[in-house]
Enzyme design. Structure first.
Site, PDB file in Angstrom:
ATOM      1  N   GLY A 162    -108.481  73.308   7.538  1.00 55.98           N
ATOM      2  CA  GLY A 162    -108.620  72.752   6.187  1.00 55.98           C
ATOM      3  C   GLY A 162    -109.855  71.882   6.153  1.00 55.98           C
TER       4      GLY A 162
ATOM      5  CB  ILE B  23    -107.820  64.188  15.489  1.00 61.16           C
ATOM      6  CG1 ILE B  23    -108.333  65.554  15.052  1.00 61.16           C
ATOM      7  CG2 ILE B  23    -108.707  63.636  16.584  1.00 61.16           C
ATOM      8  CD1 ILE B  23    -107.930  66.053  13.730  1.00 61.16           C
TER       9      ILE B  23
ATOM     10  NE  ARG C 242     -99.420  62.339  10.456  1.00 63.33           N
ATOM     11  CZ  ARG C 242    -100.583  61.797  10.066  1.00 63.33           C
ATOM     12  NH1 ARG C 242    -101.615  61.787  10.874  1.00 63.33           N
ATOM     13  NH2 ARG C 242    -100.699  61.234   8.873  1.00 63.33           N
TER      14      ARG C 242
ATOM     15  CG  ASP D 161    -106.612  59.197  16.715  1.00 68.14           C
ATOM     16  OD1 ASP D 161    -106.744  58.054  17.211  1.00 68.14           O
ATOM     17  OD2 ASP D 161    -106.637  59.410  15.496  1.00 68.14           O
TER      18      ASP D 161
ATOM     19  CD  GLU E 240     -99.034  57.965  15.987  1.00 71.36           C
ATOM     20  OE1 GLU E 240     -99.185  57.304  14.951  1.00 71.36           O
ATOM     21  OE2 GLU E 240     -99.669  59.001  16.233  1.00 71.36           O
TER      22      GLU E 240
ATOM     23  CG  HIS F 122    -102.748  57.389  14.024  1.00 75.41           C
ATOM     24  ND1 HIS F 122    -101.515  57.886  13.661  1.00 75.41           N
ATOM     25  CD2 HIS F 122    -103.633  57.936  13.133  1.00 75.41           C
ATOM     26  CE1 HIS F 122    -101.638  58.676  12.609  1.00 75.41           C
ATOM     27  NE2 HIS F 122    -102.926  58.714  12.264  1.00 75.41           N
TER      28      HIS F 122
HETATM   29  P1  NAP Z   1    -105.799  70.225   4.827  1.00 77.05           P
HETATM   30  O1  NAP Z   1    -107.130  70.288   4.171  1.00 77.05           O
HETATM   31  O2  NAP Z   1    -104.577  70.363   3.996  1.00 77.05           O
HETATM   32  O3  NAP Z   1    -105.791  71.316   5.993  1.00 77.05           O
HETATM   33  C1  NAP Z   1    -104.654  71.700   6.684  1.00 77.05           C
HETATM   34  C2  NAP Z   1    -104.919  73.015   7.406  1.00 77.05           C
HETATM   35  O4  NAP Z   1    -103.797  73.320   8.221  1.00 77.05           O
HETATM   36  C3  NAP Z   1    -105.155  74.201   6.479  1.00 77.05           C
HETATM   37  O5  NAP Z   1    -106.196  74.982   6.982  1.00 77.05           O
HETATM   38  C4  NAP Z   1    -103.842  74.972   6.542  1.00 77.05           C
HETATM   39  O6  NAP Z   1    -104.144  76.344   6.313  1.00 77.05           O
HETATM   40  C5  NAP Z   1    -103.411  74.679   7.991  1.00 77.05           C
HETATM   41  N1  NAP Z   1    -101.969  74.793   8.210  1.00 77.05           N
HETATM   42  C6  NAP Z   1    -100.966  74.240   7.491  1.00 77.05           C
HETATM   43  N2  NAP Z   1     -99.777  74.597   8.006  1.00 77.05           N
HETATM   44  C7  NAP Z   1    -100.050  75.414   9.051  1.00 77.05           C
HETATM   45  C8  NAP Z   1     -99.240  76.124   9.970  1.00 77.05           C
HETATM   46  N3  NAP Z   1     -97.899  76.093   9.897  1.00 77.05           N
HETATM   47  N4  NAP Z   1     -99.841  76.869  10.919  1.00 77.05           N
HETATM   48  C9  NAP Z   1    -101.195  76.926  10.986  1.00 77.05           C
HETATM   49  N5  NAP Z   1    -102.020  76.268  10.151  1.00 77.05           N
HETATM   50  C10 NAP Z   1    -101.447  75.525   9.188  1.00 77.05           C
HETATM   51  O7  NAP Z   1    -105.605  68.851   5.595  1.00 77.05           O
HETATM   52  P2  NAP Z   1    -106.741  67.909   6.231  1.00 77.05           P
HETATM   53  O8  NAP Z   1    -107.231  66.957   5.219  1.00 77.05           O
HETATM   54  O9  NAP Z   1    -107.705  68.776   6.984  1.00 77.05           O
HETATM   55  O10 NAP Z   1    -105.830  67.083   7.269  1.00 77.05           O
HETATM   56  C11 NAP Z   1    -105.148  67.753   8.307  1.00 77.05           C
HETATM   57  C12 NAP Z   1    -104.170  66.786   8.999  1.00 77.05           C
HETATM   58  O11 NAP Z   1    -104.895  65.839   9.778  1.00 77.05           O
HETATM   59  C13 NAP Z   1    -103.352  65.912   8.040  1.00 77.05           C
HETATM   60  O12 NAP Z   1    -102.213  66.583   7.555  1.00 77.05           O
HETATM   61  C14 NAP Z   1    -103.003  64.703   8.871  1.00 77.05           C
HETATM   62  O13 NAP Z   1    -101.710  64.828   9.450  1.00 77.05           O
HETATM   63  C15 NAP Z   1    -104.072  64.710   9.978  1.00 77.05           C
HETATM   64  N6  NAP Z   1    -104.902  63.493   9.899  1.00 77.05           N
HETATM   65  C16 NAP Z   1    -104.989  62.648  10.973  1.00 77.05           C
HETATM   66  C17 NAP Z   1    -105.765  61.499  10.897  1.00 77.05           C
HETATM   67  C18 NAP Z   1    -105.903  60.554  12.047  1.00 77.05           C
HETATM   68  O14 NAP Z   1    -106.136  59.369  11.817  1.00 77.05           O
HETATM   69  N7  NAP Z   1    -105.829  61.011  13.279  1.00 77.05           N
HETATM   70  C19 NAP Z   1    -106.443  61.199   9.711  1.00 77.05           C
HETATM   71  C20 NAP Z   1    -106.354  62.079   8.643  1.00 77.05           C
HETATM   72  C21 NAP Z   1    -105.580  63.229   8.741  1.00 77.05           C
HETATM   73  P3  NAP Z   1    -103.026  77.367   5.770  1.00 77.05           P
HETATM   74  O15 NAP Z   1    -102.432  76.715   4.547  1.00 77.05           O
HETATM   75  O16 NAP Z   1    -103.762  78.639   5.499  1.00 77.05           O
HETATM   76  O17 NAP Z   1    -102.056  77.486   6.880  1.00 77.05           O
END
Ligand code: NAP
Length: 309
Positions: A150, A226, A228, A252, A257, A275
């Site tokens: 994503g 990075i 969950r 991260d 946590e 995190h």
């Molecule tokens: P996003 O734009 O919604 O992207 C999520 C991606 O995951 C999409 O490509 C989606 O594609 C894929 N996905 C969803 N369910 C899936 C599954 N069951 N199997 C395989 N792929 C799957 O979200 P984002 O903004 O990139 O953020 C992603 C995640 O990063 C967040 O949800 C959050 O938990 C984490 N995050 C962590 C931090 C940190 O501080 N470490 C900060 C921000 C975010 P499809 O729908 O085609 O499957």
């Protein structure tokens, strides 16, 4: 004069236009003792990536109308319970993408090039004492796999594509990108040297990165997370590190946590961060301002800027 809506912070830190928040709302700080009077005044909760908002917590606040996440992830919120109670949920997508992608890159290079142990060695006099410094491994020319392509996964791919042999990814739906698609994470792991997790924590992804995935990644492979902690079977990761099934991990995020298993804390094969993917002044400010915009829109009966439900 009508009362300002009550907003309870479930997070200790909130950057951004704090004055604006205080002007628009009656703000109850993190760890406020919740009396029945305060509970009745709270119409909005501001949660962060670690906040757990379940049905019981929602029921503590009889007039709760919105949960404005100070994060893009909303795995800590019981969405079904919120829907049932007519409570809206917003998050902060987009504004944190670049910093989280940078964190993935930093963790990856730090792990491959032993930056943290070698920093420690220098500070402790190991260089002066001519201690043997083991060679590290190249971070360039590797096959990189990204689980979740994503906003953040794509930004990671953009950073790594110029320095890598190949980029592959796994999502539920194939994307219109020049990279190789895999429809499951085990096959992706088998094809790559570096597995980077950038998918949301959901019931579908829970525990998906397990023993079979580590065996597929192999003894030279590394895991970067990075996304969950719940996506990774943490005991299986500890075993994979212990038995040299994989070479290392940079994390991260963790399953429970802020508790991090002792085995990870004591391991020399991991790089750990508490995190902090989005934790820069610039990004946290933008996230906080987006939270305020969502709350403002909600209480003005306008559409949410970045709605979840
Ligand atoms: P996003 O734009 O919604 O992207 C999520 C991606 O995951 C999409 O490509 C989606 O594609 C894929 N996905 C969803 N369910 C899936 C599954 N069951 N199997 C395989 N792929 C799957 O979200 P984002 O903004 O990139 O953020 C992603 C995640 O990063 C967040 O949800 C959050 O938990 C984490 N995050 C962590 C931090 C940190 O501080 N470490 C900060 C921000 C975010 P499809 O729908 O085609 O499957």
């Amino acid at each position: 004069m009508t009362d300002k809506p009550g907003v309870l912070l479930l997070t200790p830190l909130f950057y951004g236009e704090r004055e604006k928040l205080d002007t628009l709302f009656t703000v109850y700080e993190f760890k406020t003792k919740i009396t029945p009077e305060i509970a009745g005044k709270v119409k909005a909760l501001i949660g962060d990536g670690q906040a757990k908002v379940d049905a019981a917590l929602m029921d503590t606040f009889p007039n709760l109308e919105i949960i404005a996440q100070y994060a893009v992830g909303f795995d800590g919120i019981d969405l079904q319970a919120a829907k049932k109670r007519g409570i809206r949920v917003s998050n902060t997508p987009g504004v944190l993408t670049e910093d989280v992608a940078d964190m993935a890159l930093g963790l990856f290079i730090s792990l491959k090039r032993n930056l943290i142990p070698n920093d420690r060695l220098l500070r402790e006099g190991g260089w002066l004492n001519k201690e043997e410094i083991p060679l590290s491994h190249s971070a360039s020319n590797l096959n990189v796999g990204i689980f979740g392509l994503g906003r953040i996964g794509h930004a990671i791919a953009d950073r790594l594509a110029p320095m890598s042999k190949s980029i592959s990814y796994c999502t539920r739906h194939k994307k219109d990108v020049p990279w190789t698609y895999y429809d499951n994470v085990t096959d992706l792991a088998k094809a790559v040297d570096v597995l980077i997790l950038a998918a949301p924590g959901t019931n579908e992804t829970k525990g998906l990165v397990n023993k079979a995935v580590f065996e597929a990644l192999g003894s030279q492979g590394v895991l970067i997370n990075i996304a969950r902690g719940l996506i990774v079977d943490e005991p299986a990761l500890i075993e994979a590190l212990d038995k040299n099934i994989i070479a290392g991990a940079a994390l991260d995020v963790f399953a429970h946590e802020p508790n991090v298993p002792k085995a990870l804390i004591q391991s020399s094969k991991v790089v750990l961060q508490p995190h902090l993917g989005s934790a820069t002044v610039e990004t946290r400010t933008a996230m906080a301002n987006l939270v305020i915009e969502n709350l403002q829109a909600f209480f003005a009966k306008k559409p949410l800027i970045t709605p979840v439900i």
